[in-house]
Design a protein around this motif. Structure first.
Motif, PDB file in Angstrom:
ATOM      1  N   GLU A 116     119.603 120.533  85.485  1.00 26.20           N
ATOM      2  CA  GLU A 116     118.737 121.494  86.172  1.00 26.20           C
ATOM      3  C   GLU A 116     117.409 120.858  86.565  1.00 26.20           C
ATOM      4  O   GLU A 116     116.928 121.031  87.697  1.00 26.20           O
ATOM      5  N   LEU A 117     116.808 120.108  85.639  1.00 26.93           N
ATOM      6  CA  LEU A 117     115.535 119.465  85.950  1.00 26.93           C
ATOM      7  C   LEU A 117     115.715 118.395  87.017  1.00 26.93           C
ATOM      8  O   LEU A 117     114.851 118.242  87.896  1.00 26.93           O
ATOM      9  N   TYR A 118     116.839 117.680  86.979  1.00 27.48           N
ATOM     10  CA  TYR A 118     117.075 116.664  88.002  1.00 27.48           C
ATOM     11  C   TYR A 118     117.179 117.295  89.387  1.00 27.48           C
ATOM     12  O   TYR A 118     116.618 116.781  90.356  1.00 27.48           O
ATOM     13  N   LEU A 119     117.902 118.416  89.498  1.00 21.54           N
ATOM     14  CA  LEU A 119     118.035 119.074  90.795  1.00 21.54           C
ATOM     15  C   LEU A 119     116.691 119.567  91.305  1.00 21.54           C
ATOM     16  O   LEU A 119     116.396 119.476  92.506  1.00 21.54           O
ATOM     17  N   LEU A 120     115.856 120.078  90.406  1.00 21.89           N
ATOM     18  CA  LEU A 120     114.509 120.492  90.805  1.00 21.89           C
ATOM     19  C   LEU A 120     113.705 119.283  91.282  1.00 21.89           C
ATOM     20  O   LEU A 120     112.971 119.366  92.277  1.00 21.89           O
ATOM     21  N   PHE A 121     113.840 118.172  90.584  1.00 19.50           N
ATOM     22  CA  PHE A 121     113.109 116.964  90.959  1.00 19.50           C
ATOM     23  C   PHE A 121     113.609 116.414  92.291  1.00 19.50           C
ATOM     24  O   PHE A 121     112.824 115.920  93.103  1.00 19.50           O
ATOM     25  N   GLU A 122     114.911 116.510  92.530  1.00 16.39           N
ATOM     26  CA  GLU A 122     115.473 116.005  93.783  1.00 16.39           C
ATOM     27  C   GLU A 122     115.020 116.836  94.973  1.00 16.39           C
ATOM     28  O   GLU A 122     114.695 116.310  96.038  1.00 16.39           O
ATOM     29  N   GLN A 123     114.974 118.158  94.801  1.00 11.67           N
ATOM     30  CA  GLN A 123     114.649 119.047  95.912  1.00 11.67           C
ATOM     31  C   GLN A 123     113.151 119.252  96.097  1.00 11.67           C
ATOM     32  O   GLN A 123     112.689 119.472  97.218  1.00 11.67           O
ATOM     33  N   TYR A 124     112.389 119.174  95.003  1.00  9.10           N
ATOM     34  CA  TYR A 124     110.953 119.482  95.071  1.00  9.10           C
ATOM     35  C   TYR A 124     110.132 118.355  94.454  1.00  9.10           C
ATOM     36  O   TYR A 124     109.222 118.597  93.667  1.00  9.10           O
ATOM     37  N   CYS A 125     110.450 117.139  94.821  1.00  7.79           N
ATOM     38  CA  CYS A 125     109.769 115.984  94.235  1.00  7.79           C
ATOM     39  C   CYS A 125     108.265 116.020  94.489  1.00  7.79           C
ATOM     40  O   CYS A 125     107.470 115.631  93.631  1.00  7.79           O
ATOM     41  N   ASP A 126     107.860 116.497  95.656  1.00  8.92           N
ATOM     42  CA  ASP A 126     106.433 116.511  95.994  1.00  8.92           C
ATOM     43  C   ASP A 126     105.624 117.399  95.057  1.00  8.92           C
ATOM     44  O   ASP A 126     104.418 117.188  94.890  1.00  8.92           O
ATOM     45  N   HIS A 127     106.251 118.385  94.447  1.00  9.34           N
ATOM     46  CA  HIS A 127     105.530 119.263  93.528  1.00  9.34           C
ATOM     47  C   HIS A 127     105.187 118.552  92.221  1.00  9.34           C
ATOM     48  O   HIS A 127     104.334 119.025  91.467  1.00  9.34           O
ATOM     49  N   PHE A 128     105.852 117.432  91.952  1.00 10.65           N
ATOM     50  CA  PHE A 128     105.545 116.651  90.759  1.00 10.65           C
ATOM     51  C   PHE A 128     104.434 115.638  91.016  1.00 10.65           C
ATOM     52  O   PHE A 128     103.980 114.979  90.091  1.00 10.65           O
ATOM     53  N   HIS A 129     104.035 115.509  92.286  1.00 12.56           N
ATOM     54  CA  HIS A 129     102.925 114.627  92.648  1.00 12.56           C
ATOM     55  C   HIS A 129     101.749 115.506  93.043  1.00 12.56           C
ATOM     56  O   HIS A 129     101.734 116.090  94.127  1.00 12.56           O
ATOM     57  N   VAL A 130     100.792 115.625  92.147  1.00 10.25           N
ATOM     58  CA  VAL A 130      99.614 116.439  92.454  1.00 10.25           C
ATOM     59  C   VAL A 130      98.599 115.540  93.142  1.00 10.25           C
ATOM     60  O   VAL A 130      97.882 114.766  92.513  1.00 10.25           O
ATOM     61  N   SER A 131      98.553 115.612  94.453  1.00  6.00           N
ATOM     62  CA  SER A 131      97.631 114.779  95.217  1.00  6.00           C
ATOM     63  C   SER A 131      96.928 115.641  96.251  1.00  6.00           C
ATOM     64  O   SER A 131      97.402 116.710  96.632  1.00  6.00           O
ATOM     65  N   SER A 132      95.828 115.144  96.716  1.00  5.51           N
ATOM     66  CA  SER A 132      95.038 115.891  97.683  1.00  5.51           C
ATOM     67  C   SER A 132      95.697 115.826  99.057  1.00  5.51           C
ATOM     68  O   SER A 132      95.858 114.753  99.631  1.00  5.51           O
ATOM     69  N   SER A 143     109.062 110.708  99.831  1.00  6.72           N
ATOM     70  CA  SER A 143     109.830 111.088  98.651  1.00  6.72           C
ATOM     71  C   SER A 143     111.167 111.639  99.117  1.00  6.72           C
ATOM     72  O   SER A 143     111.354 111.922 100.308  1.00  6.72           O
ATOM     73  N   HIS A 144     112.098 111.806  98.197  1.00  4.10           N
ATOM     74  CA  HIS A 144     113.419 112.285  98.594  1.00  4.10           C
ATOM     75  C   HIS A 144     113.438 113.774  98.870  1.00  4.10           C
ATOM     76  O   HIS A 144     114.493 114.327  99.182  1.00  4.10           O
ATOM     77  N   SER A 145     112.297 114.445  98.784  1.00  6.91           N
ATOM     78  CA  SER A 145     112.235 115.844  99.188  1.00  6.91           C
ATOM     79  C   SER A 145     111.554 116.022 100.543  1.00  6.91           C
ATOM     80  O   SER A 145     111.571 117.127 101.093  1.00  6.91           O
ATOM     81  N   ASN A 146     110.972 114.951 101.094  1.00  3.55           N
ATOM     82  CA  ASN A 146     110.355 115.070 102.417  1.00  3.55           C
ATOM     83  C   ASN A 146     110.815 113.991 103.399  1.00  3.55           C
ATOM     84  O   ASN A 146     110.377 113.981 104.544  1.00  3.55           O
ATOM     85  N   ASN A 147     111.713 113.100 102.926  1.00  3.59           N
ATOM     86  CA  ASN A 147     112.140 111.996 103.776  1.00  3.59           C
ATOM     87  C   ASN A 147     113.645 111.818 103.629  1.00  3.59           C
ATOM     88  O   ASN A 147     114.142 111.588 102.521  1.00  3.59           O
ATOM     89  N   ILE A 148     114.371 111.905 104.734  1.00  6.66           N
ATOM     90  CA  ILE A 148     115.823 111.838 104.698  1.00  6.66           C
ATOM     91  C   ILE A 148     116.311 110.461 104.254  1.00  6.66           C
ATOM     92  O   ILE A 148     117.340 110.330 103.571  1.00  6.66           O
ATOM     93  N   HIS A 149     115.573 109.406 104.593  1.00 11.67           N
ATOM     94  CA  HIS A 149     115.991 108.055 104.212  1.00 11.67           C
ATOM     95  C   HIS A 149     115.846 107.847 102.710  1.00 11.67           C
ATOM     96  O   HIS A 149     116.711 107.229 102.071  1.00 11.67           O
ATOM     97  N   ALA A 150     114.766 108.353 102.130  1.00 16.23           N
ATOM     98  CA  ALA A 150     114.598 108.261 100.681  1.00 16.23           C
ATOM     99  C   ALA A 150     115.652 109.095  99.961  1.00 16.23           C
ATOM    100  O   ALA A 150     116.165 108.691  98.905  1.00 16.23           O
ATOM    101  N   LEU A 151     116.010 110.255 100.513  1.00 17.07           N
ATOM    102  CA  LEU A 151     117.048 111.087  99.908  1.00 17.07           C
ATOM    103  C   LEU A 151     118.405 110.400  99.960  1.00 17.07           C
ATOM    104  O   LEU A 151     119.165 110.434  98.978  1.00 17.07           O
ATOM    105  N   GLU A 152     118.719 109.768 101.084  1.00 18.11           N
ATOM    106  CA  GLU A 152     119.988 109.049 101.197  1.00 18.11           C
ATOM    107  C   GLU A 152     120.055 107.891 100.208  1.00 18.11           C
ATOM    108  O   GLU A 152     121.114 107.624  99.620  1.00 18.11           O
ATOM    109  N   GLN A 153     118.940 107.215 100.008  1.00 13.82           N
ATOM    110  CA  GLN A 153     118.910 106.109  99.055  1.00 13.82           C
ATOM    111  C   GLN A 153     119.122 106.617  97.626  1.00 13.82           C
ATOM    112  O   GLN A 153     119.842 105.996  96.838  1.00 13.82           O
ATOM    113  N   LEU A 154     118.507 107.741  97.292  1.00 12.82           N
ATOM    114  CA  LEU A 154     118.687 108.311  95.958  1.00 12.82           C
ATOM    115  C   LEU A 154     120.130 108.739  95.737  1.00 12.82           C
ATOM    116  O   LEU A 154     120.722 108.456  94.679  1.00 12.82           O
ATOM    117  N   ARG A 155     120.716 109.414  96.709  1.00 14.83           N
ATOM    118  CA  ARG A 155     122.094 109.869  96.562  1.00 14.83           C
ATOM    119  C   ARG A 155     123.075 108.711  96.542  1.00 14.83           C
ATOM    120  O   ARG A 155     124.128 108.795  95.891  1.00 14.83           O
TER     121      ARG A 155
END
Length: 277
Positions: A116-132, A143-155
């Protein structure tokens, strides 16, 4: 102390009270197990197996790391004392908890290999990065939640993994993230460039170094080589048996980068300045 010539034992000192957050954590675990089973007999068996059998392990947990998810919630990583002082904490069990600072409640609890935590991290990775997000250059962080190439690499890495639980642990081991752990440089935007992440990436950590330059190739046609970065001495390394590691520091806006190459035999580090001509 003696009474009528016989020694009188001092009463054993009771264990100190658990901290407030530990009490909250244990209560959350118990309620979660109770809600899983509707049958009373199965509920008792489940409590014995999942909670009471591991009770002391839960009590002995300490906080390894904490990260703000937003202004109200913390992501807390719990683990054993041995894991905190070990050189390789990956071999020790760890848990994640989401804590609400306003209500002082634990609202989620996960094991290190939680699907469950992995799926949340895969879909909402940007929420784990608190940046301005007010700075325009912060939007270049891929990240693999905002970039299709990073998501393909992760999968692709997930499909190649021989063990899915071990793959999850490898992915989640970096949580919680350190502040400024990723470079916002546009050169690491995977929509713009393709590069070997085994040699260089936006993550702030050491990488294995080679004698070959690191290539940055345009992601869009004609997919040409845009530029190269070569850490270490310009003439190369004469002793190929020496193991080398490199770290990189990219300017968030300007076409400027520093590379630092080090060896494991206390030789002087080689610092290079890379800039666009």
């Amino acid at each position: 102390m003696r009474v009528n010539g016989s020694p009188l034992e001092q009463p054993a000192q009771e264990n100190p009270f658990l901290s407030g957050i530990k009490q909250r954590l244990l209560s959350f675990i118990v309620r979660g197990i109770q809600n899983e089973e509707k049958d009373e007999t199965m509920r008792i068996q489940s409590l014995k197996k999942k909670f009471y059998f591991h009770f002391q392990d839960y009590v002995d947990l300490i906080i390894w790391k904490v990260q703000f998810l937003d202004r109200h919630h913390l992501l807390i990583k719990f683990g054993s004392v041995d894991g905190a002082v070990s050189r390789n904490a990956d071999n020790h069990p760890a848990f994640f908890a989401v804590y609400n600072m306003e209500s002082t409640e634990i609202i989620a609890f996960y094991q290190m290999s939680s699907d469950e935590l992995y799926l949340l991290f895969e879909q909402y990775c940007d929420h784990f990065h608190v940046s301005s997000k007010s700075s325009p250059y912060m939007h270049f962080i891929s990240s693999h939640s905002n970039n299709i190439h990073a998501l393909e690499q992760l999968r692709s890495s997930k499909n190649k993994a021989t063990s899915f639980p071990l793959f999850i642990k490898k992915v989640l081991v970096s949580l919680p993230f350190n502040c400024q752990s990723q470079s916002p440089s546009p050169y690491f935007d995977q929509s713009l460039f393709r590069f070997d992440e085994k040699l260089i990436s936006a993550a702030d950590r050491h990488r294995q170094s080679t004698d070959h330059p690191i290539k940055f190739i345009l992601r869009r046609p004609p997919h040409t080589l845009k530029f190269k970065i070569k850490p270490g001495p310009e003439a190369g390394i004469t002793d190929c048996r020496t193991k080398r590691i490199s770290s990189f520091l990219f300017h968030p806006v300007l076409p400027l980068a520093l590379s630092v190459q080090q060896t494991l035999f206390l030789q002087p580090a080689v610092v290079n300045i890379h800039f666009r001509r």
